[in-house]
Design a protein around this motif. Structure first.
Motif, mmCIF file in Angstrom:
data_model
loop_
_atom_site.group_PDB
_atom_site.id
_atom_site.type_symbol
_atom_site.label_atom_id
_atom_site.label_comp_id
_atom_site.label_asym_id
_atom_site.label_seq_id
_atom_site.Cartn_x
_atom_site.Cartn_y
_atom_site.Cartn_z
ATOM 1 N N ILE A 1 0.848 -1.193 0.000
ATOM 2 C CA ILE A 1 0.000 0.000 0.000
ATOM 3 C C ILE A 1 0.889 1.252 0.000
ATOM 4 O O ILE A 1 2.017 1.213 0.478
ATOM 5 C CB ILE A 1 -0.965 -0.006 1.215
ATOM 6 C CG1 ILE A 1 -2.050 1.037 1.008
ATOM 7 C CG2 ILE A 1 -0.214 0.175 2.519
ATOM 8 C CD1 ILE A 1 -3.223 0.886 1.955
ATOM 9 N N ASP A 2 0.353 2.321 -0.511
ATOM 10 C CA ASP A 2 1.129 3.557 -0.651
ATOM 11 C C ASP A 2 1.215 4.335 0.665
ATOM 12 O O ASP A 2 0.843 5.496 0.743
ATOM 13 C CB ASP A 2 0.570 4.423 -1.787
ATOM 14 C CG ASP A 2 -0.947 4.444 -1.840
ATOM 15 O OD1 ASP A 2 -1.596 3.701 -1.078
ATOM 16 O OD2 ASP A 2 -1.490 5.200 -2.650
ATOM 17 N N LEU A 3 1.729 3.688 1.685
ATOM 18 C CA LEU A 3 2.023 4.280 2.992
ATOM 19 C C LEU A 3 3.352 3.725 3.476
ATOM 20 O O LEU A 3 3.671 2.563 3.224
ATOM 21 C CB LEU A 3 0.958 3.885 4.028
ATOM 22 C CG LEU A 3 -0.373 4.582 3.991
ATOM 23 C CD1 LEU A 3 -1.303 3.964 5.030
ATOM 24 C CD2 LEU A 3 -0.220 6.060 4.257
ATOM 25 N N THR A 4 4.085 4.537 4.199
ATOM 26 C CA THR A 4 5.342 4.038 4.752
ATOM 27 C C THR A 4 5.087 3.325 6.069
ATOM 28 O O THR A 4 4.060 3.528 6.717
ATOM 29 C CB THR A 4 6.322 5.198 4.984
ATOM 30 O OG1 THR A 4 5.723 6.120 5.880
ATOM 31 C CG2 THR A 4 6.674 5.887 3.682
ATOM 32 N N GLY A 5 6.028 2.498 6.470
ATOM 33 C CA GLY A 5 5.995 1.860 7.779
ATOM 34 C C GLY A 5 5.119 0.639 7.883
ATOM 35 O O GLY A 5 4.819 0.196 8.989
ATOM 36 N N GLU A 6 4.699 0.080 6.783
ATOM 37 C CA GLU A 6 3.844 -1.105 6.838
ATOM 38 C C GLU A 6 4.628 -2.304 7.357
ATOM 39 O O GLU A 6 5.770 -2.529 6.977
ATOM 40 C CB GLU A 6 3.281 -1.408 5.450
ATOM 41 C CG GLU A 6 2.354 -2.590 5.462
ATOM 42 C CD GLU A 6 1.836 -2.975 4.093
ATOM 43 O OE1 GLU A 6 0.916 -3.796 4.051
ATOM 44 O OE2 GLU A 6 2.360 -2.479 3.078
ATOM 45 N N SER A 7 4.003 -3.091 8.193
ATOM 46 C CA SER A 7 4.617 -4.295 8.746
ATOM 47 C C SER A 7 4.256 -5.512 7.890
ATOM 48 O O SER A 7 3.128 -5.600 7.395
ATOM 49 C CB SER A 7 4.111 -4.537 10.171
ATOM 50 O OG SER A 7 4.505 -5.805 10.634
ATOM 51 N N PRO A 8 5.180 -6.448 7.747
ATOM 52 C CA PRO A 8 4.851 -7.675 7.012
ATOM 53 C C PRO A 8 4.102 -8.689 7.876
ATOM 54 O O PRO A 8 3.696 -9.736 7.388
ATOM 55 C CB PRO A 8 6.223 -8.221 6.614
ATOM 56 C CG PRO A 8 7.131 -7.731 7.683
ATOM 57 C CD PRO A 8 6.597 -6.371 8.080
ATOM 58 N N GLY A 9 3.907 -8.376 9.155
ATOM 59 C CA GLY A 9 3.326 -9.364 10.051
ATOM 60 C C GLY A 9 4.379 -10.396 10.417
ATOM 61 O O GLY A 9 5.574 -10.175 10.208
ATOM 62 N N ILE A 10 3.936 -11.515 10.945
ATOM 63 C CA ILE A 10 4.871 -12.582 11.311
ATOM 64 C C ILE A 10 4.413 -13.891 10.692
ATOM 65 O O ILE A 10 3.286 -14.349 10.941
ATOM 66 C CB ILE A 10 4.975 -12.739 12.840
ATOM 67 C CG1 ILE A 10 5.502 -11.452 13.479
ATOM 68 C CG2 ILE A 10 5.859 -13.940 13.193
ATOM 69 C CD1 ILE A 10 5.400 -11.443 14.998
ATOM 70 N N LEU A 11 5.237 -14.462 9.886
ATOM 71 C CA LEU A 11 5.050 -15.800 9.339
ATOM 72 C C LEU A 11 6.444 -16.378 9.157
ATOM 73 O O LEU A 11 7.211 -15.909 8.327
ATOM 74 C CB LEU A 11 4.315 -15.778 7.996
ATOM 75 C CG LEU A 11 4.201 -17.127 7.292
ATOM 76 C CD1 LEU A 11 3.405 -18.129 8.116
ATOM 77 C CD2 LEU A 11 3.601 -16.956 5.903
#
Length: 172
Positions: free
Chosen positions: A59-69
């Motif tokens: 998404i066109d926002l900074t700071g996105e987390s990939p989550g945990i997998l």
């Protein structure tokens, strides 16, 4: 109850024999784990990745987390059981919405975006999003899932989500 890698897991209620749809509607941990064991580690991991978990959505926002997998080679013998019931994995709200949209979109994962279109004061289109899309699941798979998720709101753990005059699908 079921034992996975020496770990005893049980449901909050004794259900007896359940179909996959029943297990989903009743939030059966045992049913989810049995399905996970049937699917297997590699296929489970592949489906999780197809739905966008464990990766940024872009998404066109900074700071996105990939989550945990965790990578498949880091899974423990009990991981299939844990992951099947939503443990040992963490997803962001945006990832969850994106995964649900795959079910709503007939199997297509559409990269989320914030702005669909920008127009000048005169109405000239200055920007129009052209989100990437890719097939994540087969249409017939998502049709079956939509029916099962609707059943969760009709007779399962999300009955409070029923809306008069509307169909609803969901999962607690």
């Amino acid at each position: 109850q079921i034992t996975v890698a020496g770990r005893l897991i049980h449901d909050h209620h004794r259900f007896g024999v359940l179909t996959i749809a029943d297990a989903l509607a009743q939030s059966s941990n045992v049913g989810a784990i049995k399905l996970g064991l049937l699917v297997g580690n590699a296929s489970m991991y592949e489906y999780i990745r197809r739905l966008g978990f464990g990766a940024r959505t872009g998404i066109d926002l900074t700071g996105e987390s990939p989550g945990i997998l965790h990578a498949l080679n880091r899974w423990q013998p009990s991981s299939i059981g844990s992951i099947a019931i939503g443990q040992e994995i963490a997803v962001t709200p945006l990832q969850m919405v994106t995964a649900y949209s795959v079910i709503a979109n007939g199997g297509m994962l559409v990269k989320p975006h914030l702005v669909r279109e920008l127009r000048s004061p005169e109405g000239v289109v200055l920007f129009q999003a052209n989100p990437e899309a890719r097939r994540a699941l087969k249409p017939e798979t998502t049709a079956a899932l939509r029916n099962m998720f609707e059943d969760v709101t009709l007779r399962g753990t999300a009955r409070k989500a029923q809306l008069n005059g509307y169909t609803a699908a969901g999962k607690t």
